[in-house]
Design a protein around this motif. Structure first.
Motif, PDB file in Angstrom:
ATOM      1  N   ARG A 121       0.941  -1.334   0.111  1.00 57.44           N
ATOM      2  CA  ARG A 121       0.003  -0.007   0.038  1.00 57.44           C
ATOM      3  C   ARG A 121       0.877   1.247   0.062  1.00 57.44           C
ATOM      4  O   ARG A 121       1.827   1.426   0.592  1.00 57.44           O
ATOM      5  CB  ARG A 121      -0.991  -0.056   1.153  1.00 57.44           C
ATOM      6  N   ARG A 122       0.486   2.258  -0.854  1.00 54.58           N
ATOM      7  CA  ARG A 122       1.291   3.528  -0.832  1.00 54.58           C
ATOM      8  C   ARG A 122       0.966   4.396   0.685  1.00 54.58           C
ATOM      9  O   ARG A 122      -0.117   4.525   0.933  1.00 54.58           O
ATOM     10  CB  ARG A 122       0.815   4.499  -1.951  1.00 54.58           C
ATOM     11  N   GLY A 123       2.209   4.800   0.898  1.00 54.79           N
ATOM     12  CA  GLY A 123       1.937   5.624   2.129  1.00 54.79           C
ATOM     13  C   GLY A 123       2.889   7.036   1.832  1.00 54.79           C
ATOM     14  O   GLY A 123       2.977   7.585   0.844  1.00 54.79           O
ATOM     15  N   ALA A 124       3.288   7.696   3.024  1.00 55.57           N
ATOM     16  CA  ALA A 124       3.842   8.956   2.814  1.00 55.57           C
ATOM     17  C   ALA A 124       4.590   9.192   4.195  1.00 55.57           C
ATOM     18  O   ALA A 124       4.407   8.752   5.256  1.00 55.57           O
ATOM     19  CB  ALA A 124       3.181  10.069   2.779  1.00 55.57           C
ATOM     20  N   GLY A 125       5.720   9.770   4.237  1.00 55.67           N
ATOM     21  CA  GLY A 125       6.441   9.961   5.162  1.00 55.67           C
ATOM     22  C   GLY A 125       5.764  10.980   6.286  1.00 55.67           C
ATOM     23  O   GLY A 125       5.140  11.675   5.978  1.00 55.67           O
ATOM     24  N   LEU A 126       6.290  10.680   7.321  1.00 54.16           N
ATOM     25  CA  LEU A 126       5.665  11.501   8.624  1.00 54.16           C
ATOM     26  C   LEU A 126       5.944  13.024   8.497  1.00 54.16           C
ATOM     27  O   LEU A 126       4.995  13.883   8.708  1.00 54.16           O
ATOM     28  CB  LEU A 126       6.222  11.108   9.974  1.00 54.16           C
ATOM     29  N   ALA A 127       7.143  13.325   8.250  1.00 52.21           N
ATOM     30  CA  ALA A 127       7.437  14.927   7.949  1.00 52.21           C
ATOM     31  C   ALA A 127       6.582  15.464   6.982  1.00 52.21           C
ATOM     32  O   ALA A 127       6.121  16.650   7.028  1.00 52.21           O
ATOM     33  CB  ALA A 127       8.723  15.242   8.034  1.00 52.21           C
ATOM     34  N   ALA A 128       6.436  14.868   5.761  1.00 51.14           N
ATOM     35  CA  ALA A 128       5.795  15.408   4.607  1.00 51.14           C
ATOM     36  C   ALA A 128       4.197  15.734   5.066  1.00 51.14           C
ATOM     37  O   ALA A 128       3.656  16.667   4.805  1.00 51.14           O
ATOM     38  CB  ALA A 128       5.901  14.339   3.597  1.00 51.14           C
ATOM     39  N   LEU A 129       3.565  14.675   5.896  1.00 50.53           N
ATOM     40  CA  LEU A 129       2.263  14.471   6.149  1.00 50.53           C
ATOM     41  C   LEU A 129       2.006  15.626   7.477  1.00 50.53           C
ATOM     42  O   LEU A 129       0.992  16.445   7.157  1.00 50.53           O
ATOM     43  CB  LEU A 129       1.677  13.234   6.594  1.00 50.53           C
ATOM     44  N   ALA A 130       3.006  15.735   8.143  1.00 45.40           N
ATOM     45  CA  ALA A 130       2.882  16.711   9.152  1.00 45.40           C
ATOM     46  C   ALA A 130       2.939  18.120   8.486  1.00 45.40           C
ATOM     47  O   ALA A 130       2.154  19.105   9.270  1.00 45.40           O
ATOM     48  CB  ALA A 130       3.846  16.468  10.326  1.00 45.40           C
ATOM     49  N   ALA A 131       3.742  18.487   7.570  1.00 45.30           N
ATOM     50  CA  ALA A 131       3.822  19.722   7.216  1.00 45.30           C
ATOM     51  C   ALA A 131       2.716  20.034   6.393  1.00 45.30           C
ATOM     52  O   ALA A 131       2.505  21.330   5.892  1.00 45.30           O
ATOM     53  CB  ALA A 131       5.106  19.869   6.523  1.00 45.30           C
ATOM     54  N   GLY A 132       1.701  19.185   5.860  1.00 38.50           N
ATOM     55  CA  GLY A 132       1.087  19.584   4.859  1.00 38.50           C
ATOM     56  C   GLY A 132       1.524  19.444   3.349  1.00 38.50           C
ATOM     57  O   GLY A 132       2.622  19.679   3.322  1.00 38.50           O
ATOM     58  N   CYS A 133       0.944  18.825   2.448  1.00 36.99           N
ATOM     59  CA  CYS A 133       1.469  18.529   1.089  1.00 36.99           C
ATOM     60  C   CYS A 133       0.131  18.626   0.212  1.00 36.99           C
ATOM     61  O   CYS A 133      -0.911  17.987   0.550  1.00 36.99           O
ATOM     62  CB  CYS A 133       2.355  17.468   1.124  1.00 36.99           C
ATOM     63  N   GLY A 134       0.347  19.044  -0.807  1.00 39.89           N
ATOM     64  CA  GLY A 134      -0.775  18.984  -1.937  1.00 39.89           C
ATOM     65  C   GLY A 134      -1.676  19.850  -1.287  1.00 39.89           C
ATOM     66  O   GLY A 134      -1.652  20.998  -0.920  1.00 39.89           O
ATOM     67  N   SER A 135      -2.823  19.504  -1.268  1.00 41.15           N
ATOM     68  CA  SER A 135      -4.228  19.956  -0.852  1.00 41.15           C
ATOM     69  C   SER A 135      -4.378  19.868   0.484  1.00 41.15           C
ATOM     70  O   SER A 135      -5.388  20.233   1.211  1.00 41.15           O
ATOM     71  CB  SER A 135      -5.271  19.662  -1.560  1.00 41.15           C
ATOM     72  N   ARG A 136      -3.622  18.963   1.170  1.00 38.63           N
ATOM     73  CA  ARG A 136      -3.806  18.698   2.631  1.00 38.63           C
ATOM     74  C   ARG A 136      -3.059  19.896   3.473  1.00 38.63           C
ATOM     75  O   ARG A 136      -2.180  20.326   3.366  1.00 38.63           O
ATOM     76  CB  ARG A 136      -3.072  17.474   3.073  1.00 38.63           C
ATOM     77  N   ARG A 137      -3.904  20.206   4.524  1.00 41.52           N
ATOM     78  CA  ARG A 137      -3.414  21.403   5.445  1.00 41.52           C
ATOM     79  C   ARG A 137      -2.417  20.549   6.513  1.00 41.52           C
ATOM     80  O   ARG A 137      -2.618  19.348   6.714  1.00 41.52           O
ATOM     81  CB  ARG A 137      -4.688  21.872   6.243  1.00 41.52           C
ATOM     82  N   GLY A 138      -1.490  21.237   7.187  1.00 41.93           N
ATOM     83  CA  GLY A 138      -0.711  20.520   7.971  1.00 41.93           C
ATOM     84  C   GLY A 138      -1.265  20.259   9.100  1.00 41.93           C
ATOM     85  O   GLY A 138      -2.437  20.624   9.442  1.00 41.93           O
ATOM     86  N   ALA A 139      -0.458  19.306  10.042  1.00 36.01           N
ATOM     87  CA  ALA A 139      -1.388  18.753  11.130  1.00 36.01           C
ATOM     88  C   ALA A 139      -1.202  19.907  12.437  1.00 36.01           C
ATOM     89  O   ALA A 139      -0.034  20.467  12.473  1.00 36.01           O
ATOM     90  CB  ALA A 139      -0.713  17.527  11.689  1.00 36.01           C
ATOM     91  N   ASP A 140      -2.096  19.865  13.212  1.00 33.55           N
ATOM     92  CA  ASP A 140      -1.977  20.911  14.614  1.00 33.55           C
ATOM     93  C   ASP A 140      -1.296  19.720  15.633  1.00 33.55           C
ATOM     94  O   ASP A 140      -0.772  20.553  16.448  1.00 33.55           O
ATOM     95  CB  ASP A 140      -3.411  21.041  14.889  1.00 33.55           C
ATOM     96  N   LEU A 141      -1.328  18.436  15.605  1.00 31.58           N
ATOM     97  CA  LEU A 141      -0.947  17.335  16.456  1.00 31.58           C
ATOM     98  C   LEU A 141      -0.733  16.092  15.808  1.00 31.58           C
ATOM     99  O   LEU A 141      -1.504  15.852  14.789  1.00 31.58           O
ATOM    100  CB  LEU A 141      -2.052  17.288  17.498  1.00 31.58           C
TER     101      LEU A 141
END
Length: 199
Positions: A121-141
């Motif tokens: 299954r395709r995933g993504a790295g923690l730092a990339a997701l936490a910072a927000g990428c593409g249309s995703r807003r970054g994480a607050d927590l």
């Protein structure tokens, strides 16, 4: 993606991943449609203004993914917080079979990149997701539950596992995103008892 050329970050997929898929009845691995390890849990209950909900990222291994049913704990978390009047949106990235070491090495891997779990299954790295990428807003927590697969190795060194887990948290801190370390759920200590007192 040819199964024996699949990469987890820059690390070739382990041969047991291919064996696992074949055991599960996957025979056409060259043409297998890869699913995503990333799940978006919409804001439950309340309907906040767009972009106003608190954003949580739950990142980890198969325990985060909710294996074997693949129902992440994040669904219940979002519902419980909504019932308390706290609307949240949760992004889940549960990478089955990955160690904290591999997650740390692949922390910058973007969605749609080369990061795959044991079931491809395709995933993504923690730092990339936490910072927000593409249309995703970054994480607050960020909630991190990792290290389970590291413990499965007979050569596991607790200090090294801790370093990798610490590195995951530091990758979030560099982006000014707070984290919570989630413990591995108790499984009765059966495997630890087999390893002996020194573990």
């Amino acid at each position: 993606v040819h199964a024996d050329k699949c990469y987890i970050g820059s690390v070739p997929a382990q041969p047991h991943a291919i064996d696992f898929l074949q055991m599960m009845g996957e025979t056409d691995l060259d043409n297998r449609a890869l699913s995503s390890a990333i799940v978006e849990v919409p804001c439950a209950g309340l309907d906040p203004q767009p972009g106003a909900a608190f954003r949580i990222l739950a990142h980890g291994d198969s325990l985060t993914a909710g294996a074997p049913s693949m129902e992440p704990y994040a669904f219940a978390l979002a519902e419980a917080l909504a019932a308390l009047g706290c609307p949240v949106e949760v992004t889940v990235c549960g990478l089955c079979g990955l160690t904290a070491e591999v997650m740390r090495v692949a922390a910058q891997e973007p969605p749609g990149g080369g990061l795959r779990d044991i079931s491809l299954r395709r995933g993504a790295g923690l730092a990339a997701l936490a910072a927000g990428c593409g249309s995703r807003r970054g994480a607050d927590l960020v909630l991190i539950m990792a290290g389970t697969n590291d413990l499965a190795s007979p050569a596991a060194v607790p200090e090294r596992i801790f370093e990798h887990l610490q590195g995951l948290h530091e990758a979030c801190f560099e982006r000014r995103v707070p984290t919570v370390a989630l413990s591995i759920p108790d499984a009765g200590g059966r495997s630890l008892a087999r390893r002996g007192q020194g573990y």
